[in-house]
Structures are given as C-alpha cells and as structure tokens.
Design a protein around this motif. Structure first.
Motif, PDB file in Angstrom:
ATOM      1  N   ASN A  50       0.822  -1.216   0.000  1.00 44.53           N
ATOM      2  CA  ASN A  50       0.000   0.000   0.000  1.00 44.53           C
ATOM      3  C   ASN A  50       0.853   1.262   0.000  1.00 44.53           C
ATOM      4  O   ASN A  50       0.500   2.248  -0.643  1.00 44.53           O
ATOM      5  N   ALA A  51       1.967   1.244   0.702  1.00 43.20           N
ATOM      6  CA  ALA A  51       2.818   2.430   0.827  1.00 43.20           C
ATOM      7  C   ALA A  51       3.698   2.666  -0.398  1.00 43.20           C
ATOM      8  O   ALA A  51       4.180   3.776  -0.595  1.00 43.20           O
ATOM      9  N   THR A  52       3.896   1.637  -1.201  1.00 38.30           N
ATOM     10  CA  THR A  52       4.841   1.787  -2.310  1.00 38.30           C
ATOM     11  C   THR A  52       4.145   1.626  -3.661  1.00 38.30           C
ATOM     12  O   THR A  52       3.602   2.584  -4.181  1.00 38.30           O
ATOM     13  N   ILE A  53       4.133   0.439  -4.212  1.00 34.55           N
ATOM     14  CA  ILE A  53       3.629   0.279  -5.576  1.00 34.55           C
ATOM     15  C   ILE A  53       2.114   0.196  -5.670  1.00 34.55           C
ATOM     16  O   ILE A  53       1.557   0.456  -6.727  1.00 34.55           O
ATOM     17  N   PHE A  55      -1.651  -2.013  -4.890  1.00 31.88           N
ATOM     18  CA  PHE A  55      -2.143  -3.329  -5.306  1.00 31.88           C
ATOM     19  C   PHE A  55      -2.443  -3.407  -6.794  1.00 31.88           C
ATOM     20  O   PHE A  55      -2.319  -4.471  -7.394  1.00 31.88           O
ATOM     21  N   GLU A  56      -2.844  -2.301  -7.403  1.00 30.09           N
ATOM     22  CA  GLU A  56      -3.134  -2.335  -8.839  1.00 30.09           C
ATOM     23  C   GLU A  56      -1.866  -2.596  -9.648  1.00 30.09           C
ATOM     24  O   GLU A  56      -1.864  -3.415 -10.566  1.00 30.09           O
ATOM     25  N   GLN A  57      -0.787  -1.893  -9.307  1.00 32.06           N
ATOM     26  CA  GLN A  57       0.472  -2.114 -10.020  1.00 32.06           C
ATOM     27  C   GLN A  57       1.043  -3.496  -9.705  1.00 32.06           C
ATOM     28  O   GLN A  57       1.555  -4.181 -10.591  1.00 32.06           O
ATOM     29  N   LEU A  58       0.935  -3.919  -8.451  1.00 34.36           N
ATOM     30  CA  LEU A  58       1.388  -5.264  -8.083  1.00 34.36           C
ATOM     31  C   LEU A  58       0.626  -6.305  -8.889  1.00 34.36           C
ATOM     32  O   LEU A  58       1.219  -7.271  -9.380  1.00 34.36           O
ATOM     33  N   ALA A  59      -0.673  -6.112  -9.046  1.00 31.28           N
ATOM     34  CA  ALA A  59      -1.499  -7.048  -9.814  1.00 31.28           C
ATOM     35  C   ALA A  59      -1.002  -7.161 -11.251  1.00 31.28           C
ATOM     36  O   ALA A  59      -0.937  -8.258 -11.814  1.00 31.28           O
ATOM     37  N   THR A  60      -0.627  -6.050 -11.830  1.00 35.59           N
ATOM     38  CA  THR A  60      -0.101  -6.052 -13.198  1.00 35.59           C
ATOM     39  C   THR A  60       1.221  -6.810 -13.266  1.00 35.59           C
ATOM     40  O   THR A  60       1.423  -7.639 -14.154  1.00 35.59           O
ATOM     41  N   VAL A  61       2.098  -6.554 -12.312  1.00 34.38           N
ATOM     42  CA  VAL A  61       3.425  -7.177 -12.311  1.00 34.38           C
ATOM     43  C   VAL A  61       3.339  -8.690 -12.116  1.00 34.38           C
ATOM     44  O   VAL A  61       4.036  -9.446 -12.794  1.00 34.38           O
ATOM     45  N   VAL A  62       2.495  -9.139 -11.205  1.00 38.76           N
ATOM     46  CA  VAL A  62       2.421 -10.575 -10.904  1.00 38.76           C
ATOM     47  C   VAL A  62       1.322 -11.299 -11.676  1.00 38.76           C
ATOM     48  O   VAL A  62       1.147 -12.504 -11.508  1.00 38.76           O
ATOM     49  N   ALA A  63       0.576 -10.558 -12.490  1.00 42.72           N
ATOM     50  CA  ALA A  63      -0.486 -11.131 -13.330  1.00 42.72           C
ATOM     51  C   ALA A  63      -1.544 -11.860 -12.502  1.00 42.72           C
ATOM     52  O   ALA A  63      -1.950 -12.975 -12.812  1.00 42.72           O
ATOM     53  N   LYS A  64      -1.970 -11.210 -11.450  1.00 40.96           N
ATOM     54  CA  LYS A  64      -3.046 -11.714 -10.585  1.00 40.96           C
ATOM     55  C   LYS A  64      -4.015 -10.569 -10.333  1.00 40.96           C
ATOM     56  O   LYS A  64      -3.601  -9.409 -10.265  1.00 40.96           O
ATOM     57  N   PRO A  65      -5.293 -10.845 -10.155  1.00 40.00           N
ATOM     58  CA  PRO A  65      -6.238  -9.775  -9.843  1.00 40.00           C
ATOM     59  C   PRO A  65      -5.894  -9.112  -8.504  1.00 40.00           C
ATOM     60  O   PRO A  65      -5.501  -9.797  -7.545  1.00 40.00           O
TER      61      PRO A  65
END
Length: 106
Positions: A50-53, A55-65
C-alpha cells in the motif's frame, strides 16, 4: 489490539520518504515468514505494498487480480508459495533490493 489509522498512515508516509525503512519492512516480512509468523508477515507486506507500488500495479506485475492479492495478504490469507515468491520478487524489484537468508545459531 487493532492498529489505528494514524499508525498505518505514519508507516505509509515513512516508507514513501525513506527507502531504507521500506527495505527494512520487506526484510522483516521475509524474516517473519521464515520464522513461522506468516500472519504478521502478510500484514507488514500488505502495508508495504500500500505504501509503495499499490495493489493495482502489483497485480499487473504478478499477473493476478488485485482483489486476490488483497485476500492473500489479509490476516487470514493463504498465498501459495508461487504467489508469495512473485509478490516478494515484485517488491524487491520495486525497492531495488536483494534479500539474502542467513542462518543464526539459536
């Protein structure tokens, strides 16, 4: 005792302005997982995302919703090892750090 919003905001603000603090949170999350404290590790990792990238960007990077990632990093989440490895890899890359495991005699 539940964390107050002020505490979470303080952690978020510090992680955003202090890269070493963000790196220390990632290191702590990894250490907690390896030492059998997955619930606390997930919560720290969730706050760090939450403080950095985010959840939306993390979802894109790891290809998970993003919704699945939120569940995985919730207090009762149960991420599989592949998902957990992908999350840690994404966070390491985002923070530009490497994690190394060291054993220490008890």
């Amino acid at each position: 005792m539940a964390l107050t919003r002020d505490f979470k905001e303080t952690v978020t603000q510090r992680a955003q302005r202090d890269p070493l603090f963000a790196q220390a949170l990632l290191d702590e999350a990894a250490t907690l997982f390896l030492n059998g404290e997955p619930e606390t590790a997930r919560l720290i990792l969730r706050d760090l995302v939450n403080a950095t990238i985010g959840f939306e960007q993390l979802a894109t990077v790891v290809a998970k919703p993003s919704k699945s990632l939120h569940r995985m990093l919730s207090p009762h989440g149960n991420p599989g090892m592949d998902n957990l490895a992908a999350i840690f890899r994404a966070m390491r890359e985002s923070l530009h750090v490497n994690l190394q495991a060291h054993s220490v005699a008890a």
